[in-house]
Motif scaffolding. Structure first.
Motif, PDB file in Angstrom:
ATOM      1  N   UNK A 158       0.817  -1.209   0.000  1.00 16.35           N
ATOM      2  CA  UNK A 158       0.000   0.000   0.000  1.00 16.35           C
ATOM      3  C   UNK A 158       0.853   1.262   0.000  1.00 16.35           C
ATOM      4  N   UNK A 159       0.287   2.326  -0.534  1.00 18.05           N
ATOM      5  CA  UNK A 159       0.936   3.634  -0.541  1.00 18.05           C
ATOM      6  C   UNK A 159       1.227   4.068   0.892  1.00 18.05           C
ATOM      7  N   UNK A 160       2.427   4.600   1.146  1.00 22.30           N
ATOM      8  CA  UNK A 160       2.808   5.062   2.472  1.00 22.30           C
ATOM      9  C   UNK A 160       3.525   4.022   3.312  1.00 22.30           C
ATOM     10  N   UNK A 161       3.586   2.775   2.834  1.00 18.28           N
ATOM     11  CA  UNK A 161       4.280   1.716   3.578  1.00 18.28           C
ATOM     12  C   UNK A 161       5.794   1.898   3.471  1.00 18.28           C
ATOM     13  N   UNK A 162       6.510   1.502   4.513  1.00 14.73           N
ATOM     14  CA  UNK A 162       7.971   1.547   4.475  1.00 14.73           C
ATOM     15  C   UNK A 162       8.491   0.402   3.619  1.00 14.73           C
ATOM     16  N   UNK A 163       9.273   0.740   2.589  1.00 17.54           N
ATOM     17  CA  UNK A 163       9.859  -0.286   1.734  1.00 17.54           C
ATOM     18  C   UNK A 163      11.308   0.062   1.446  1.00 17.54           C
ATOM     19  N   UNK A 164      11.991  -0.870   0.829  1.00 19.84           N
ATOM     20  CA  UNK A 164      13.374  -0.662   0.410  1.00 19.84           C
ATOM     21  C   UNK A 164      13.444  -0.897  -1.090  1.00 19.84           C
ATOM     22  N   UNK A 165      14.061   0.031  -1.823  1.00 22.82           N
ATOM     23  CA  UNK A 165      14.236  -0.121  -3.260  1.00 22.82           C
ATOM     24  C   UNK A 165      15.714  -0.276  -3.575  1.00 22.82           C
ATOM     25  N   UNK A 166      15.975  -0.938  -4.682  1.00 19.72           N
ATOM     26  CA  UNK A 166      17.348  -1.244  -5.101  1.00 19.72           C
ATOM     27  C   UNK A 166      17.620  -0.595  -6.449  1.00 19.72           C
TER      28      UNK A 166
END
Length: 80
Positions: A3-11
């Motif tokens: 969902x929008x606003x969730x903490x994620x990690x991008x590479x």
């Protein structure tokens, strides 16, 4: 779905002519709904907007048992 606003990690992966490969991992809040492994934009805690592939290896979003890795309340603390 993430969902929008969730903490994620991008590479982000950068390839150089001499065969060197550099991977940069950035964490932040996603700006739109996305899936694992697809391109997404995040806003970091310093306010930078970063594009990258959602990292399937280190997902920190919406998991109560990962509290030692990413806690929204701790990450929002600012030093004056």
């Amino acid at each position: 779905m993430i969902k929008r606003g969730s903490l994620i990690e991008v590479e982000n992966t950068k390839y150089y002519d001499d065969g060197q490969i550099i991977k940069v991992f950035s964490r932040g809040a996603c700006l739109r709904d996305c899936e694992m492994g697809e391109q997404a934009e995040i806003i970091t805690f310093t306010g930078h907007v970063v594009k990258g592939i959602v990292s399937p290896n280190k997902c920190f979003y919406n998991r109560h048992y990962n509290l030692g890795k990413n806690v929204k309340e701790v990450l929002s603390i600012k030093v004056h």
